[in-house]
Scaffold this motif. Structure first.
Motif, PDB file in Angstrom:
ATOM      1  N   THR A 127       0.846  -1.192   0.000  1.00  0.00           N
ATOM      2  CA  THR A 127       0.000   0.000   0.000  1.00  0.00           C
ATOM      3  C   THR A 127       0.876   1.235   0.000  1.00  0.00           C
ATOM      4  OG1 THR A 127      -0.102   0.242   2.380  1.00  0.00           O
ATOM      5  CG2 THR A 127      -1.734  -1.186   1.388  1.00  0.00           C
ATOM      6  N   ARG A 128       0.390   2.285  -0.669  1.00  0.00           N
ATOM      7  CA  ARG A 128       1.083   3.573  -0.645  1.00  0.00           C
ATOM      8  C   ARG A 128       0.556   4.454   0.466  1.00  0.00           C
ATOM      9  NH1 ARG A 128       0.512   3.549  -6.547  1.00  0.00           N
ATOM     10  NH2 ARG A 128      -1.242   4.966  -6.302  1.00  0.00           N
ATOM     11  N   ARG A 129      -0.451   3.983   1.178  1.00  0.00           N
ATOM     12  CA  ARG A 129      -1.057   4.806   2.206  1.00  0.00           C
ATOM     13  C   ARG A 129      -0.223   4.786   3.476  1.00  0.00           C
ATOM     14  NH1 ARG A 129      -7.040   2.586   2.637  1.00  0.00           N
ATOM     15  NH2 ARG A 129      -5.878   0.685   3.029  1.00  0.00           N
ATOM     16  N   SER A 148      -6.599   1.453  -6.479  1.00  0.00           N
ATOM     17  CA  SER A 148      -5.979   2.770  -6.618  1.00  0.00           C
ATOM     18  C   SER A 148      -4.916   3.012  -5.575  1.00  0.00           C
ATOM     19  CB  SER A 148      -7.049   3.869  -6.504  1.00  0.00           C
ATOM     20  OG  SER A 148      -7.626   3.859  -5.215  1.00  0.00           O
ATOM     21  N   ASP A 149      -4.896   2.185  -4.521  1.00  0.00           N
ATOM     22  CA  ASP A 149      -3.975   2.419  -3.424  1.00  0.00           C
ATOM     23  C   ASP A 149      -2.823   1.411  -3.388  1.00  0.00           C
ATOM     24  OD1 ASP A 149      -6.632   3.435  -1.275  1.00  0.00           O
ATOM     25  OD2 ASP A 149      -5.156   4.678  -2.292  1.00  0.00           O
ATOM     26  N   HIS A 182       7.684   3.774  -2.036  1.00  0.00           N
ATOM     27  CA  HIS A 182       7.873   5.206  -2.267  1.00  0.00           C
ATOM     28  C   HIS A 182       8.652   5.403  -3.570  1.00  0.00           C
ATOM     29  CE1 HIS A 182       6.409   5.844   1.779  1.00  0.00           C
ATOM     30  NE2 HIS A 182       7.311   5.004   2.228  1.00  0.00           N
ATOM     31  N   PRO A 196      -2.330  11.853  -1.161  1.00  0.00           N
ATOM     32  CA  PRO A 196      -2.657  10.462  -0.802  1.00  0.00           C
ATOM     33  C   PRO A 196      -3.780  10.430   0.228  1.00  0.00           C
ATOM     34  CG  PRO A 196      -0.281  10.810  -0.755  1.00  0.00           C
ATOM     35  CD  PRO A 196      -0.910  12.155  -0.918  1.00  0.00           C
ATOM     36  N   ARG A 197      -4.711   9.531   0.027  1.00  0.00           N
ATOM     37  CA  ARG A 197      -5.827   9.424   0.962  1.00  0.00           C
ATOM     38  C   ARG A 197      -5.328   8.828   2.271  1.00  0.00           C
ATOM     39  NH1 ARG A 197     -10.406   5.892  -1.253  1.00  0.00           N
ATOM     40  NH2 ARG A 197     -10.833   7.730  -2.540  1.00  0.00           N
ATOM     41  N   GLN A 198      -5.550   9.550   3.368  1.00  0.00           N
ATOM     42  CA  GLN A 198      -5.107   9.085   4.670  1.00  0.00           C
ATOM     43  C   GLN A 198      -6.117   8.097   5.232  1.00  0.00           C
ATOM     44  OE1 GLN A 198      -2.224   9.904   6.050  1.00  0.00           O
ATOM     45  NE2 GLN A 198      -1.645  11.339   4.454  1.00  0.00           N
ATOM     46  N   TRP A 238     -12.303  12.235   1.696  1.00  0.00           N
ATOM     47  CA  TRP A 238     -10.872  12.525   1.666  1.00  0.00           C
ATOM     48  C   TRP A 238     -10.481  13.292   2.925  1.00  0.00           C
ATOM     49  CZ3 TRP A 238      -9.621  10.494  -3.114  1.00  0.00           C
ATOM     50  CH2 TRP A 238      -8.241  10.325  -3.366  1.00  0.00           C
ATOM     51  N   ASN A 266      -6.702  14.226   5.517  1.00  0.00           N
ATOM     52  CA  ASN A 266      -5.251  14.111   5.619  1.00  0.00           C
ATOM     53  C   ASN A 266      -4.850  14.229   7.075  1.00  0.00           C
ATOM     54  OD1 ASN A 266      -4.644  17.022   6.218  1.00  0.00           O
ATOM     55  ND2 ASN A 266      -5.510  17.297   4.161  1.00  0.00           N
ATOM     56  N   LYS A 289      -8.625  17.231   0.093  1.00  0.00           N
ATOM     57  CA  LYS A 289      -8.182  16.361  -1.000  1.00  0.00           C
ATOM     58  C   LYS A 289      -6.960  16.933  -1.696  1.00  0.00           C
ATOM     59  CE  LYS A 289      -9.917  13.892  -5.089  1.00  0.00           C
ATOM     60  NZ  LYS A 289     -11.104  13.607  -5.926  1.00  0.00           N
TER      61      LYS A 289
END
Length: 631
Positions: free
Chosen positions: A14-16, A58-59, A81, A102-104, A114, A116, A445
């Protein structure tokens, strides 16, 4: 989830950022191996990386690896990353999608909403402030050229230094009431001002309060930045005296000279990177502002030495008498209090970083003490300037502009440096972070605090042309001073709702949900707050209009008298009316038996009170409980 080929291994990352539950971090960097229908943790580099739940396409990044060839930790980090070239980054910003943050992962916001990390409840690792940090914060905020010159506006009305001192002390003390009441909201709940306002104003109406505060911050940031540029002029001319002789090629209609524009640009460039420091890392900059006190004391000693004493300002007679003097004293008191109306409104934006709420109470001593000290410095130096230069000079930078010769220019350099640091600190603590928080919560967002800071300082420093505000818009300055009539009821209802109406019990997850308990109705507006706001603001509008346009003063009768005490009226009336309406026409859906910190728990604010606990114990003392649940 994408279809898997039998017998092939995949690593899913995940990129989250990690989930946050009141500061407790969950595992970040999801990595699993999928072979056929078997799902198992992947042991890499001596440590097991756990699975944090299913995420949408998407994540995630999909990376194909052959069986038994597990990637190294460095490889995983490069996947998690990915780096981009400068050209790729610039190209990505040419579309709106390229600016999406990025969606937190949050436990509170609506699914798909959305948010952060800067809007969310402050994580535990960002709660770094102590009572000493609050002391440095108020040093940073209150130590500025405007505070030095505050007595000037009072004495110029026809009062004496005695009334100036009284107004500074009691005006600051009155302001500490909303500072403490509203500051406790941030210190205990660790939520920013825009989120806290949803409890009293409603989901949509709270945006009106946020925009009002943001506009005020923009104006004052513009003025403070221009004041800082005049301090930069003293630094440069002390090194290169010929700097003052730069020919002017800018038309007079612009309101600034070529030399002034250069100073403004240099100050803005020096200030810009400092403004980008995250709020929870600012405490060391606050310590640096002790330079202002050192230099201020040196200026007082220098001026009294040159004058052979403190001058004769102490013997000035009254310029007004009778009831006029009484109204002027009341007006000056309200003016001092209204000068801090912005901070009294959004103080939760800063107290949210406190480790314990005790630091909030120290504001009662910090603000009046600092204001009194700087005000006395201003009076003494102004009085001495009459003896030395033949006229009263309230501006410390104008005093320094008279210092020539090697020693004089050295003194001017340090005075200029002192006020450069002072104005940057004031912009940080009172204007930029506040406005950035406001606009960030309106568009989470696309904006975080860093982007909000950039937008704020560009608009205030250049788009708004602060030199024109200072030199050619006295009516605008009067309007800005009158903005306190709008901020007073906002601060009052935040205090009244938390302390009286809700009895210090908020549903924190509900504050982050558009259709939660604080929506009130389909318009997302608490009508009680709207009525209290109008009752507070409307009676003061004629007086504010007369201050902007004195020609209409004769048509409003004694309405300007109410404007003389606009903050006292505005705060008190809104406070009482809101409580009354909430008592007789309650909103039962907002009343809860105990503060809700998590969806899974309802914990009383008094639960877990245990003196002498560690940092986690302090959190329990405030009723917080860490809940880490497995996906």
């Amino acid at each position: 989830m994408a279809k898997m080929n039998t017998g092939i291994a995949y690593v899913i990352l995940t990129r989250r950022p990690s989930l946050q539950s009141f500061g407790r971090r969950r595992p970040c960097g999801v990595a699993i191996i999928i072979t056929s229908k078997t799902v198992s943790p992947c042991r890499m580099a001596g440590s097991t990386v756990g699975f944090d739940g299913i995420v949408d396409g998407s994540d995630i990044n999909w990376h194909h690896v052959s069986p038994l060839q597990f990637p190294s930790r460095a490889t995983l980090q490069s996947w998690l990353h990915p780096t981009m070239t400068l050209h790729e980054r610039i190209k990505s910003k040419t579309t709106r999608q390229g600016w999406v943050l990025p969606r937190q992962t949050t436990s509170f916001a609506d699914p798909g909403a959305w948010t952060n990390v800067d809007c969310d409840v402050t994580p535990l690792n960002r709660r770094t402030w102590s009572a000493w940090t609050m002391f440095g914060y108020w040093f940073s905020d209150a130590l500025n050229a405007q505070s030095w010159m505050a007595p000037a506006s009072i004495i110029a009305l026809g009062l004496t230094w005695r009334e100036a001192i009284v107004c500074i002390i009691f005006g600051s003390l009155v302001c500490t009431v909303p500072l403490v009441l509203n500051g406790m909201v941030g210190a205990r709940l660790h939520i920013p001002f825009p989120v806290a306002m949803r409890a009293s104003f409603g989901w949509y109406f709270s945006r009106f309060a946020v925009v009002t505060r943001a506009i005020t911050a923009l104006f004052w940031h513009a003025i403070q930045t221009y004041t800082g540029s005049t301090a930069m002029t003293q630094i440069i001319r002390s090194i290169w005296p010929s700097y003052l002789d730069i020919p002017n090629n800018i038309p007079d209609s612009v309101g600034i000279t070529t030399q002034g524009m250069i100073s403004h640009l240099i100050f803005w460039l020096v200030q810009f990177p400092i403004l980008l420091i995250p709020p929870h890392k600012l405490k060391w900059f606050f310590v640096a502002k002790l330079l202002v006190i050192t230099t201020s004391v040196a200026v007082v000693i220098t001026m009294t030495s040159k004058a052979g004493g403190a001058g004769d300002i102490w013997n000035l007679p009254y310029g007004v008498h009778g009831t006029d003097r009484s109204w002027l004293i009341l007006s000056s008191l309200s003016s001092i209090t209204g000068g801090w109306a912005t901070m009294a409104t959004n103080i939760p934006d800063f107290t949210r970083y406190l480790k314990a709420d005790k630091g909030v109470y120290w504001q009662v001593a910090f603000l009046p003490g600092i204001q009194l000290m700087l005000g006395l410095f201003g009076i003494i130096c102004c009085s001495a300037s009459k003896v030395v230069y033949g006229k009263y000079i309230w501006d410390p930078l104008e005093i320094a502009s008279h210092w020539d010769g090697p020693s004089g220019r050295a003194g001017a350099f340090f005075v200029g440096l002192c006020w450069v640091v002072a104005q940057i600190g004031t912009n940080l603590s009172a204007n930029v972070i506040s406005c950035a928080n406001d606009i960030m919560c309106l568009w989470p967002k696309y904006l975080n605090i860093r982007r909000g800071v950039i937008i704020t300082t560009v608009i205030a420093g250049w788009v708004m042309q602060p030199w024109k505000i200072i030199h050619s818009a006295q009516s605008l300055l009067a309007f800005m001073a009158g903005l306190g009539i709008f901020l007073a009821p906002i601060a009052a209802m935040l205090s009244a709702d938390y302390w009286v109406v809700q009895k210090q019990m908020y549903d924190i997850p509900g504050l982050y949900r558009a259709h939660g308990r604080y929506r009130f109705n389909k318009w997302g507006t608490n009508w009680r707050a709207a009525v209290a706001f109008l009752i507070s603001v409307v009676p003061s509008i004629p007086g504010m209009a007369a201050s902007v346009d004195p020609s209409i003063k004769g048509t409003i009768g004694d309405a300007d008298k109410l404007y003389f005490m606009f903050y006292f009226w505005g705060y008190t009336s809104a406070f009482l009316v809101y409580i009354g309406l909430s008592y007789f026409f309650p909103a039962p859906e907002t009343h809860i038996a105990a503060t809700i910190y998590e969806d899974s728990d309802i914990i009383s604010a008094a639960e877990g009170f245990d003196k002498g606990d560690s940092e986690l114990g302090d959190e329990k003392k405030m009723g917080e409980k860490e809940v880490v649940s497995s996906v």
